[in-house]
Enzyme design. Structure first.
Site, PDB file in Angstrom:
ATOM      1  N   CYS A 163       0.808  -1.223   0.000  1.00  0.00           N
ATOM      2  CA  CYS A 163       0.000   0.000   0.000  1.00  0.00           C
ATOM      3  C   CYS A 163       0.845   1.279   0.000  1.00  0.00           C
ATOM      4  O   CYS A 163       0.346   2.348  -0.327  1.00  0.00           O
ATOM      5  CB  CYS A 163      -0.935   0.001   1.200  1.00  0.00           C
ATOM      6  SG  CYS A 163      -0.109  -0.353   2.754  1.00  0.00           S
ATOM      7  N   HIS A 258      -1.655   7.237   3.049  1.00  0.00           N
ATOM      8  CA  HIS A 258      -0.192   7.221   3.131  1.00  0.00           C
ATOM      9  C   HIS A 258       0.368   8.381   2.294  1.00  0.00           C
ATOM     10  O   HIS A 258       0.030   8.533   1.111  1.00  0.00           O
ATOM     11  CB  HIS A 258       0.373   5.913   2.554  1.00  0.00           C
ATOM     12  CG  HIS A 258       0.116   4.695   3.410  1.00  0.00           C
ATOM     13  ND1 HIS A 258      -0.425   4.740   4.668  1.00  0.00           N
ATOM     14  CD2 HIS A 258       0.364   3.374   3.159  1.00  0.00           C
ATOM     15  CE1 HIS A 258      -0.510   3.505   5.152  1.00  0.00           C
ATOM     16  NE2 HIS A 258      -0.038   2.661   4.258  1.00  0.00           N
TER      17      HIS A 258
HETATM   18  P1  NAP Z   1      -6.285  -7.772   9.408  1.00  0.00           P
HETATM   19  O1  NAP Z   1      -7.130  -6.596   9.720  1.00  0.00           O
HETATM   20  O2  NAP Z   1      -5.416  -8.324  10.492  1.00  0.00           O
HETATM   21  O3  NAP Z   1      -7.255  -8.956   8.866  1.00  0.00           O
HETATM   22  C1  NAP Z   1      -6.773 -10.264   8.664  1.00  0.00           C
HETATM   23  C2  NAP Z   1      -7.823 -11.207   8.098  1.00  0.00           C
HETATM   24  O4  NAP Z   1      -7.221 -12.503   7.957  1.00  0.00           O
HETATM   25  C3  NAP Z   1      -9.037 -11.387   9.013  1.00  0.00           C
HETATM   26  O5  NAP Z   1     -10.193 -11.596   8.238  1.00  0.00           O
HETATM   27  C4  NAP Z   1      -8.689 -12.670   9.768  1.00  0.00           C
HETATM   28  O6  NAP Z   1      -9.824 -13.380  10.231  1.00  0.00           O
HETATM   29  C5  NAP Z   1      -8.005 -13.468   8.667  1.00  0.00           C
HETATM   30  N1  NAP Z   1      -7.146 -14.502   9.252  1.00  0.00           N
HETATM   31  C6  NAP Z   1      -6.214 -14.345  10.232  1.00  0.00           C
HETATM   32  N2  NAP Z   1      -5.669 -15.553  10.564  1.00  0.00           N
HETATM   33  C7  NAP Z   1      -6.270 -16.473   9.765  1.00  0.00           C
HETATM   34  C8  NAP Z   1      -6.165 -17.876   9.660  1.00  0.00           C
HETATM   35  N3  NAP Z   1      -5.324 -18.588  10.405  1.00  0.00           N
HETATM   36  N4  NAP Z   1      -6.942 -18.523   8.732  1.00  0.00           N
HETATM   37  C9  NAP Z   1      -7.797 -17.812   7.954  1.00  0.00           C
HETATM   38  N5  NAP Z   1      -7.967 -16.469   8.031  1.00  0.00           N
HETATM   39  C10 NAP Z   1      -7.201 -15.797   8.928  1.00  0.00           C
HETATM   40  O7  NAP Z   1      -5.294  -7.485   8.183  1.00  0.00           O
HETATM   41  P2  NAP Z   1      -5.476  -6.415   6.965  1.00  0.00           P
HETATM   42  O8  NAP Z   1      -4.839  -5.131   7.288  1.00  0.00           O
HETATM   43  O9  NAP Z   1      -6.907  -6.425   6.531  1.00  0.00           O
HETATM   44  O10 NAP Z   1      -4.548  -7.047   5.851  1.00  0.00           O
HETATM   45  C11 NAP Z   1      -4.973  -8.168   5.069  1.00  0.00           C
HETATM   46  C12 NAP Z   1      -3.928  -8.444   3.995  1.00  0.00           C
HETATM   47  O11 NAP Z   1      -3.834  -7.325   3.112  1.00  0.00           O
HETATM   48  C13 NAP Z   1      -2.516  -8.654   4.569  1.00  0.00           C
HETATM   49  O12 NAP Z   1      -1.876  -9.654   3.817  1.00  0.00           O
HETATM   50  C14 NAP Z   1      -1.860  -7.298   4.388  1.00  0.00           C
HETATM   51  O13 NAP Z   1      -0.468  -7.395   4.269  1.00  0.00           O
HETATM   52  C15 NAP Z   1      -2.492  -6.826   3.076  1.00  0.00           C
HETATM   53  N6  NAP Z   1      -2.581  -5.374   2.892  1.00  0.00           N
HETATM   54  C16 NAP Z   1      -3.065  -4.559   3.875  1.00  0.00           C
HETATM   55  C17 NAP Z   1      -3.171  -3.185   3.619  1.00  0.00           C
HETATM   56  C18 NAP Z   1      -3.698  -2.195   4.642  1.00  0.00           C
HETATM   57  O14 NAP Z   1      -3.665  -0.979   4.349  1.00  0.00           O
HETATM   58  N7  NAP Z   1      -4.211  -2.613   5.811  1.00  0.00           N
HETATM   59  C19 NAP Z   1      -2.799  -2.677   2.392  1.00  0.00           C
HETATM   60  C20 NAP Z   1      -2.317  -3.552   1.393  1.00  0.00           C
HETATM   61  C21 NAP Z   1      -2.229  -4.888   1.666  1.00  0.00           C
HETATM   62  P3  NAP Z   1     -10.399 -13.174  11.746  1.00  0.00           P
HETATM   63  O15 NAP Z   1     -11.064 -11.843  11.772  1.00  0.00           O
HETATM   64  O16 NAP Z   1     -11.351 -14.308  11.882  1.00  0.00           O
HETATM   65  O17 NAP Z   1      -9.209 -13.259  12.667  1.00  0.00           O
END
Ligand code: NAP
Length: 367
Positions: A163, A258
């Site tokens: 991002c 950002h």
């Molecule tokens: P997050 O808020 O921590 O959400 C993580 C998700 O993954 C939740 O739905 C969680 O489910 C699920 N999860 C966690 N452990 C799991 C498991 N063992 N099996 C199956 N599902 C599982 O993270 P996020 O910020 O949304 O980021 C998600 C992805 O996008 C990451 O790979 C991150 O690097 C990428 N990303 C994020 C951003 C950003 O700005 N935040 C930008 C670009 C890319 P539960 O709710 O049930 O725990």
């Protein structure tokens, strides 16, 4: 026209919630499958996100609240839904170990389910394109080779980049496209807390503070642009090696958006400041030409005020999909300085993923 049924893996997380909010009333896609960790599986979507709904993009389609959350690890169940015609492809917004995500995404593709991913696990897999729809839509050309090498008929994987890089890679691409070589870039990013997911950075660590470290972020900010700006030749993506980037990544107490402060050095030909502004104002790309629903009308918005862009004031520009640039001025060490801003969970995550899916649909990869 019936809408295409889509799924979101990681639907309960920071990025997953933005997907569901942005896909409400989408003209082509409809969320019919929401999956997350075993902790959320079996609950209604409303129950699974109770107390942690944070999507700045709004609310999902009302029907989504009642969906029963699936276990994202249960690939066979998703495969059965796909065979019943209830799931055409998935967006992946999982936060797990890289090896686990890599294996899971490959499992979905092997089940015949295309994966449009936000995770970093497959960004350096040579036959997986890392797409910014305005910059390298031609890299989708590697998908047939990916399918062939792995014996997948319908499934495939595409990823989007980190991002932090959206706010400067599209402006750099516009300059390269206009014939100006860019040799060296120094970028300092000021990154919002939503970039760390939920619950993310502890409030006591970030309120009244700046953290000059985000694990793994500087490497991604320096290296991912080289693949995106690379050339697809002979069935391979060749990195753009003429550019060197040095990044300083900082976490700041901003909710979304950002900001990147950039100094860059051109090759022998150096455009004037007016020429740079003209190139950025005039920049259009395939998503704009195709009229893709998520594409911003104006891809790069040039701000003339001395103190813009700012996260709170500019992150929602162009449906939160535009890159706002400002403070365009000469650099006393290199040639040019500017500040670029993009919304990290929309342009940099869910919105960028949806735009990639729209591009794939327009190119015939999603049936
Ligand atoms: P997050 O808020 O921590 O959400 C993580 C998700 O993954 C939740 O739905 C969680 O489910 C699920 N999860 C966690 N452990 C799991 C498991 N063992 N099996 C199956 N599902 C599982 O993270 P996020 O910020 O949304 O980021 C998600 C992805 O996008 C990451 O790979 C991150 O690097 C990428 N990303 C994020 C951003 C950003 O700005 N935040 C930008 C670009 C890319 P539960 O709710 O049930 O725990």
């Amino acid at each position: 026209m019936a809408k295409i049924p889509v799924g979101v893996l990681g639907a309960t997380g920071m990025v997953g919630q933005q997907y569901l909010a942005l896909l409400a009333n989408h003209p082509w896609f409809e969320v019919r499958y929401a999956a997350a960790s075993p902790r959320s599986a079996g609950k209604s979507y409303a129950g699974a996100v109770a107390g942690r709904w944070n999507a700045s993009a709004g609310l999902p389609d009302p029907a989504v609240w009642d969906l029963i959350v699936e276990d994202a690890n249960d690939v066979a169940r998703a495969g059965a839904a796909a065979r019943r015609g209830e799931l055409a492809f998935v967006f992946s917004a999982l936060e797990m170990g890289k090896d686990e995500i890599r294996a899971l995404e490959e499992g979905y593709a092997a089940e015949g389910i295309p994966v449009v991913s936000n995770a970093s696990a497959h960004r350096w897999t040579p036959d997986v394109p890392m797409l910014i729809a305005e910059v390298n839509p031609d890299h989708t050309g590697i998908i047939e080779a990916q399918r062939g090498a792995r014996g997948w008929d319908r499934g495939f994987i595409v990823v989007k980049p980190n991002c932090s890089i959206q706010s400067y890679v599209t402006p750099l691409w516009a300059l390269l496209q206009a014939g100006y070589e860019v040799r060296r870039v120094i970028v300092s990013t000021l990154q919002a807390v939503s970039g760390a997911g939920y619950p993310g950075v502890a409030s006591l660590d970030v309120i009244d503070n700046v953290v000059p470290y985000i694990a793994g972020e500087e490497e991604k900010s320096e290296e991912e642009p080289l693949k995106i700006l690379g050339t697809l030749a002979g069935g391979k993506i060749e990195n753009y090696e003429a550019l060197r980037i040095s990044a300083h990544c900082n976490r700041v107490p901003v909710s979304d958006g950002h900001l990147a402060c950039v100094s860059l050095e051109f090759g022998a030909r150096k455009p004037s400041l007016d020429e740079v502004k003209r190139i950025w104002r005039d920049f259009r790309a395939l998503p704009q030409d195709l009229g893709l629903p998520m594409a911003p009308e104006q891809c790069i918005i040039v701000r003339e005020e001395p103190d813009r862009p700012q996260p709170r004031k500019d992150r929602d520009a162009g449906k939160a999909m535009a890159v706002s640039v400002g403070r365009i001025r000469p650099c006393t060490v290199f040639d040019l300085r500017f500040a670029g801003l993009s919304h990290n969970t929309v342009r940099g995550a869910a919105g960028g993923g949806i735009l990639n899916a729209e591009l794939l649909k327009a190119k015939g990869f999603l049936g």
